[in-house]
Design a protein around this motif. Sequence first.
Motif, short mmCIF file in Angstrom:
data_model
loop_
_atom_site.label_atom_id
_atom_site.label_comp_id
_atom_site.label_asym_id
_atom_site.label_seq_id
_atom_site.Cartn_x
_atom_site.Cartn_y
_atom_site.Cartn_z
N LEU A 26 10.06 -4.25 1.84
CA LEU A 26 10.50 -4.58 3.19
C LEU A 26 9.32 -4.76 4.13
O LEU A 26 9.23 -5.73 4.87
CB LEU A 26 11.43 -3.48 3.72
CG LEU A 26 11.84 -3.61 5.20
CD1 LEU A 26 12.60 -4.92 5.44
CD2 LEU A 26 12.68 -2.41 5.63
N MET A 27 8.37 -3.82 4.09
CA MET A 27 7.31 -3.80 5.08
C MET A 27 6.27 -4.90 4.87
O MET A 27 5.75 -5.45 5.85
CB MET A 27 6.64 -2.42 5.10
CG MET A 27 7.59 -1.30 5.46
SD MET A 27 6.88 0.36 5.40
CE MET A 27 6.05 0.40 7.00
N LEU A 28 5.96 -5.24 3.64
CA LEU A 28 4.98 -6.29 3.40
C LEU A 28 5.47 -7.65 3.91
O LEU A 28 4.78 -8.30 4.71
CB LEU A 28 4.61 -6.34 1.92
CG LEU A 28 3.63 -7.44 1.49
CD1 LEU A 28 2.31 -7.33 2.25
CD2 LEU A 28 3.38 -7.38 -0.02
N PRO A 29 6.66 -8.13 3.48
CA PRO A 29 7.11 -9.42 4.02
C PRO A 29 7.36 -9.39 5.51
O PRO A 29 7.09 -10.37 6.22
CB PRO A 29 8.40 -9.72 3.24
CG PRO A 29 8.82 -8.43 2.65
CD PRO A 29 7.59 -7.62 2.45
N GLU A 30 7.85 -8.26 6.03
CA GLU A 30 8.13 -8.15 7.46
C GLU A 30 6.84 -8.23 8.26
O GLU A 30 6.75 -8.92 9.29
CB GLU A 30 8.87 -6.84 7.75
CG GLU A 30 9.49 -6.78 9.13
CD GLU A 30 10.68 -7.70 9.29
OE1 GLU A 30 10.92 -8.17 10.43
OE2 GLU A 30 11.38 -7.97 8.29
N HIS A 31 5.80 -7.53 7.80
CA HIS A 31 4.51 -7.54 8.51
C HIS A 31 3.89 -8.94 8.47
O HIS A 31 3.36 -9.42 9.48
CB HIS A 31 3.57 -6.53 7.86
CG HIS A 31 2.34 -6.27 8.67
ND1 HIS A 31 2.29 -5.34 9.68
CD2 HIS A 31 1.09 -6.83 8.61
CE1 HIS A 31 1.08 -5.31 10.21
NE2 HIS A 31 0.33 -6.22 9.57
N LEU A 32 3.96 -9.59 7.32
CA LEU A 32 3.43 -10.95 7.23
C LEU A 32 4.18 -11.89 8.17
O LEU A 32 3.57 -12.72 8.86
CB LEU A 32 3.54 -11.45 5.79
CG LEU A 32 2.55 -10.88 4.78
CD1 LEU A 32 2.93 -11.32 3.36
CD2 LEU A 32 1.12 -11.32 5.09
N ASP A 33 5.47 -11.77 8.21
CA ASP A 33 6.28 -12.65 9.04
C ASP A 33 5.96 -12.47 10.51
O ASP A 33 5.88 -13.43 11.28
CB ASP A 33 7.77 -12.38 8.77
CG ASP A 33 8.66 -13.52 9.26
OD1 ASP A 33 8.28 -14.69 9.08
OD2 ASP A 33 9.73 -13.23 9.82
N ARG A 34 5.74 -11.21 10.94
CA ARG A 34 5.54 -10.92 12.35
C ARG A 34 4.11 -11.15 12.82
O ARG A 34 3.89 -11.41 14.01
CB ARG A 34 5.96 -9.48 12.65
CG ARG A 34 7.46 -9.25 12.51
CD ARG A 34 7.85 -7.79 12.65
NE ARG A 34 9.29 -7.61 12.46
CZ ARG A 34 10.11 -7.11 13.38
NH1 ARG A 34 9.65 -6.75 14.55
NH2 ARG A 34 11.40 -6.99 13.12
N THR A 35 3.14 -11.03 11.94
CA THR A 35 1.74 -11.17 12.35
C THR A 35 1.09 -12.48 11.93
O THR A 35 0.18 -12.97 12.59
CB THR A 35 0.90 -10.00 11.81
OG1 THR A 35 0.94 -10.02 10.37
CG2 THR A 35 1.42 -8.67 12.32
N VAL A 36 1.56 -13.04 10.81
CA VAL A 36 0.96 -14.27 10.29
C VAL A 36 1.90 -15.45 10.51
O VAL A 36 1.47 -16.58 10.69
CB VAL A 36 0.62 -14.12 8.79
CG1 VAL A 36 0.04 -15.41 8.22
CG2 VAL A 36 -0.35 -12.97 8.58
N GLY A 37 3.21 -15.17 10.49
CA GLY A 37 4.18 -16.24 10.66
C GLY A 37 4.59 -16.90 9.38
O GLY A 37 5.33 -17.89 9.38
N SER A 38 4.17 -16.36 8.25
CA SER A 38 4.52 -16.93 6.94
C SER A 38 4.45 -15.84 5.88
O SER A 38 3.58 -14.97 5.94
CB SER A 38 3.54 -18.05 6.57
OG SER A 38 3.71 -18.46 5.23
N GLN A 39 5.36 -15.92 4.93
CA GLN A 39 5.37 -14.99 3.81
C GLN A 39 4.83 -15.63 2.53
O GLN A 39 5.03 -15.11 1.43
CB GLN A 39 6.79 -14.48 3.58
CG GLN A 39 7.37 -13.73 4.78
CD GLN A 39 8.79 -13.29 4.56
OE1 GLN A 39 9.41 -13.60 3.55
NE2 GLN A 39 9.35 -12.55 5.51
#
Length: 421
Positions: free
Chosen positions: A246-259
């Motif tokens: 949960l946290m890895l894709p969520e963090h990527l989505d919120r800070t990088v904008g892409s998973q």
Amino acid sequence: MHSDTDGDRHNRASRLRDVPAVVKLLLASMALFNVGFYLVVPYLAVHLSDTLGFSAAMVGIVLGLRTFSQQGMFFLGGSIGDRLGRRPVILCGISIRIIGFVILTVADASAAVVLGVLLIGFAAALFAPAVESANAEFGRELEQSGVMRRTELFGWEQMSSRLGTVIGPVLGAVLLMFPFAVSAAAAALLFAGLWVCFYLLFPARDATAATVALPEVWTTVAKNRAFMMFAALCSMQFVALAQVYLMLPEHLDRTVGSQSALGWFYGGAAVLVIAGQRPMLRAANRIGRRTAIVGGLTLMAMSFVIPAVPFAFGNPTAVVSYLVLSGWLAVLYLGQMLMVPTMRDALAVLARERHLGAHFGMLNTIGGTLALGAGAGTGLLYDHAASAAAPWLATAAVTAVAALLLWYWSRTNDPWLPRPG
């Protein structure tokens, strides 16, 4: 020094060649189980959020349900394996997982997706404890015959599992260009091949099958107070690892904008485990059981602080996010490598080498139950917490408390005593 290293490698390879064919099958299956798993599950959060439009909290709940249906049902699955024998339970579990992946292949409604996820999890609750307990018993036999220590076999087990987490995410990343159903179909085909391998190669070898009633197995586990306390505290490592999905894709989505980098992170973590498991096992043997297990859990707790730090200085850039996520996963899995092989050996000792399917299953059941609540709680923090660091710090705090309690409890309890011989 070069020749010594070559000699060590030759000795390790020789020991692995000396193990029975069924042990090699078990080790190979652990790699292939994870290939199929990582073809689909790491990208499930993307499918749920982007394709089906689930909120972060709902994604957390669904992922928690998957963990609960798998880890939470391990005690039941392990007990059934102790009662009926490992071969039929393994074959049944693989069959159910095939059905789950087939459902995900055709599902376009949330209820069908949840059903498929639950079947995939419950299938593992059947076959995984049977495989793990078989490996533990073979490991004891190998240790008694002087082939290798059981912790060494557990180390090979971890490395085999992580080999699958290298191949699976890479294949999954390639398949991201296709609809999610393609990955699910590929996983179903892989597990169909595994079913054939186990049907042909796994022996019907289980001296306890059909001789012990399930209530007797359950009573034996429940009355083992030292084991239950140890399992409850050690189960936090499952909770910590479950947050990755949960946290890895969520963090990527919120800070990088892409998973899109998901596969690289999963693959990189797996390579770290493959390369680092044996050195960490040697370190665990040097520092002793207690320090290895408690220290490993402490490292896992500390790892969750790393991604939280940049938020104190504003929103992190993409480069900073990649760096802190890499550091988080590295420390998290170093802690797991230090902890898990020694922990599993201690679990078998505490279980008095009896009903290992049920005992190993209980550890996973406790962890899966806790992970269900943790997944929902983490998702709620992502949706509602004022600080983006809150999910990371909360996970770090809960895991650290478990490590502290484990250190305190272990001062006067048996798993830390030297084993005979």
